[in-house]
Write an enzyme that holds these catalytic residues in place. Sequence first.
Site, mmCIF file in Angstrom:
data_model
loop_
_atom_site.group_PDB
_atom_site.id
_atom_site.type_symbol
_atom_site.label_atom_id
_atom_site.label_comp_id
_atom_site.label_asym_id
_atom_site.label_seq_id
_atom_site.Cartn_x
_atom_site.Cartn_y
_atom_site.Cartn_z
ATOM 1 N N ASP B 30 0.809 -1.221 0.000
ATOM 2 C CA ASP B 30 0.000 0.000 0.000
ATOM 3 C C ASP B 30 0.839 1.266 0.000
ATOM 4 O OD1 ASP B 30 -2.193 -1.564 0.035
ATOM 5 O OD2 ASP B 30 -2.648 -1.304 2.159
ATOM 6 N N PRO B 107 3.185 -3.231 10.612
ATOM 7 C CA PRO B 107 2.887 -4.050 9.440
ATOM 8 C C PRO B 107 1.399 -4.350 9.323
ATOM 9 C CG PRO B 107 3.925 -5.370 11.150
ATOM 10 C CD PRO B 107 3.828 -3.988 11.683
ATOM 11 N N ILE B 162 -3.219 7.279 -5.955
ATOM 12 C CA ILE B 162 -4.304 7.920 -6.700
ATOM 13 C C ILE B 162 -3.815 8.230 -8.124
ATOM 14 C CG2 ILE B 162 -3.806 10.323 -6.010
ATOM 15 C CD1 ILE B 162 -7.327 8.833 -5.882
ATOM 16 N N GLY B 462 3.758 -37.320 37.557
ATOM 17 C CA GLY B 462 4.664 -38.169 36.789
ATOM 18 C C GLY B 462 3.904 -38.763 35.621
ATOM 19 N N SER B 536 -0.856 -34.639 35.807
ATOM 20 C CA SER B 536 -0.696 -33.174 35.881
ATOM 21 C C SER B 536 0.556 -32.699 35.160
ATOM 22 C CB SER B 536 -0.706 -32.700 37.335
ATOM 23 O OG SER B 536 0.144 -33.464 38.150
#
Lengths: 283, 628
Positions: B30, B107, B162, B462, B536
């Site tokens: 752009d 960006p 333009i 574990g 866990s």
Amino acid sequence: MREVAAEFANPVMLYSIGKDSSVMLHLAMKAFYPAKPPFPLLHVDTTWKFREMIQFRDETVKRLGLKLLVHVNEEGVKKGINPFDSGSALHTQVMKTEALKQALDKYGFDAAFGGARRDEEKSRAKERIFSFRTSTHTWDPKNQRPELWRVYNTRINKGESIRVFPLSNWTELDIWQYILAEKIPIVPLYFAKKRPVIERDGTLIMRDDDRMKLVPGEVTDERLVRFRTLGCYPLTGAIESDADTLEGIVTEMFTARTSERQGRLIDSDEKSSMEKKKKEGYF
Amino acid sequence: MNAPSDLRQFLDAQEKKSLLRFLTCGSVDDGKSTLIGRLLYDSKLLFEDHLSALEKDSRKFGTTGGDIDFALLVDGLEAEREQGITIDVAYRFFATEKRKFIVADTPGHEQYTRNMATGASNSDLAVILIDARKGVLVQTRRHAYIASLLGLRHVVLAVNKIDLVGYSQDTFDGIVRDFAAFAERLGFASIVPVPISARYGDNVIARSEKTAWYKGPSLLAHLETVDVDTDLVAKPFRFPVQWVNRPNLDFRGFSGTLVGGRIRQGDSIAVAKSGRTSKVKRIVTMDGDLSEAAAGAAVTLVLADEVDISRGDVLSAPEGRPEVSEQFAAHLLWMAEDELLPGRQYLMKIGAASVPVQITTLKHKIDVNTLGEHAAKTLHLNEVGYGNFSTSQPIAFDAYRDNRDTGGFILIDRFTNATVGAGMIDFSLRRATNVHWQALDVDKRSRAEQKGQKPAVLWFTGLSGSGKSTIANLVERALFAEGRHTYLLDGDNVRHGLNRDLGFTDADRVENIRRVGEAAKLFVDAGLIVLVSFISPFRSERRMARELVGEGEFIEVYVDTPLEICMQRDPKGLYKKAQAGEIKNFTGIDSPYEAPEHAELTVDTTTADPADLAAGIVVYLREKGYIA
């Protein structure tokens, strides 16, 4: 600065004696008043600084009642590293970048303030205010933390550190205006005076001591010069100027057509040289 | 420009200049970088050495065939130059006679939404670039939405290139109509469209004669004069305390920066969280005491009374206090590669306060391209969601729309320490001050004393097959035989009841542990020694469970059995199934296990017998005084 003092165990302020450092130090004095800044200053001495800088450094520390640590890369000194025979790149690498890492490791600092500004150089335009470094002091431009609003993520793991740049959003003109407005003392080298200089490769070098050998054909001239930026004397070019007051400097600034880092010989070594240095751990 | 009077005038003019921080957004092609380069170049801000470097670089990397390529001025990092795109936020500085500017250059690709949000968080206006040949695209809508999400109220629609549509007014008007129709619901205070050519400079600095039909200001003229209405001074007084200033016993002050309103000597203040009030005795700075300070000023306040205030507290006026709650609704932009896990505990930093936080309900995510709302269980990088948050203790805040500094927060991963999310508070869900903890007469201590033990959680973690349940079972038997009061929560058993609605995705695993942690906490409160035997796998959740109970009440037992051994044992035949692909997300196979770093106990099942290991754990409990 107060964020750092509140959240880090062992911060330090990198003090390079230049005008940006002077402003940063002044801000620290203000930020913690009436207390003293709760961290020491660290000067990485390459042993090639202007004598007037060292004198100014010692006076400043005494005047403000602060603690100063001076670090010299003794290994580099032993190896005889110097800006003339080793070249500016190696000299900077060993005596500045390596020395800085040594000092940070030696004292175990987890946060270090630096006076860098985003307007100085392209890669610095993207630098964070809190810049994260790995435990080997490297900077990974792709792995930096986003900084939103004024909220800074100060969490690190053991061994990692943060470089903090409180002057990020200042421009060179801002610095000078602030020095003028707040009457901040700076090294006399910024003011024009007759000084002994040598013209080498189009740059005016002030011969600050006789470690600098003359090349046949070179002569020392007394010229009216001043410095826009200060580093190692053999690597810092003077400009011819009659600005011997702060007002004169700001006036000259306003009409300046070259950027301040032009006087720094290390930047033009190679493309993106600053970015490379930073990845290696340079400030 | 030599006489001192000129200098004085110049400096006065400099001081009066206001600062506008704006953001530019647009896609790779752009012409965003070209536009910024053009602004720097035409406002005569380039130094000669920068210019000569630019000319050299233009010949080497340029895409403009010999002409100066302004984009090279702003594309900083090596990688970007080579790819020809901007990948981060870069800040540029320039000034004209009327204003100083800080440009956040960000960006445009969708994968850089977080970068754009970062730039927007510190800006007051967005310049959205549109390629005149392409019109309003999906990305244009995205840029507009993110700008509005971050609270920007003013937009400049820069219709670039333009020149490539023959300076056509019809094309321009069509684009403006399309954009206005979309942006209606975003609530911008102003949208100013400007037709420009960044490459040739039309309408950038000065109006161009090639677009005689355009009657508005040039881009720069608009930026120089637009009133972005960011008057923080008009907002209620807010002072987040950053640092308690205590140089000696005679001085106690609170240092910070006013983020809203003003404060005068003698004004009453309230500490948001505690509700305590006092008066401002002094406003201290190095240049002497002030009688008054306004938003933006960094000062140290000394109060008339000894009030307990620490870093993270927010001071306000007694009649205009911020919300204080531990529950609120907020928008959240996710900024990390790892997805958001609702129920996981993150660290929230708002102002100078840091508290643990969970997302209790993720209501929906928002398609940044269409603004559509979709049900969501998680958020991925660059996604925006809306949900309810719960902090571990009440915090003071305002709605983001009222004050960015007291309403915006970041989320930090507790292990990587990365900034993973940015949130904007919408409103408080309830006043936490109205919901008091029910104080009960029989408490944890009295229940524990009755049983003659110190309650605690023994948390066995574990891999599957490591021997957790075997050892836990032996420990419980030993304790029971001694007459201790215990309870064993076993992973497989709990999944048959309390947690039977949960699967094995990362999000469900987090919720699984959260529920078990809460259940264990209740049993500890009942005075029991609770044995928890759960794989866990994540450190974060084990830490969450640890923090639910008191200091010294959590004993992590790492059953350290190597994966190969567990696979050999394979007591339930699960590893075989997982390797055959019949079970997904199996820990150790295709789902990670994060070993504990500071477990209280580590047991090695390859060198010792389970019965000996269990006996060792009982000895530990005795030595540490959990059992007599």
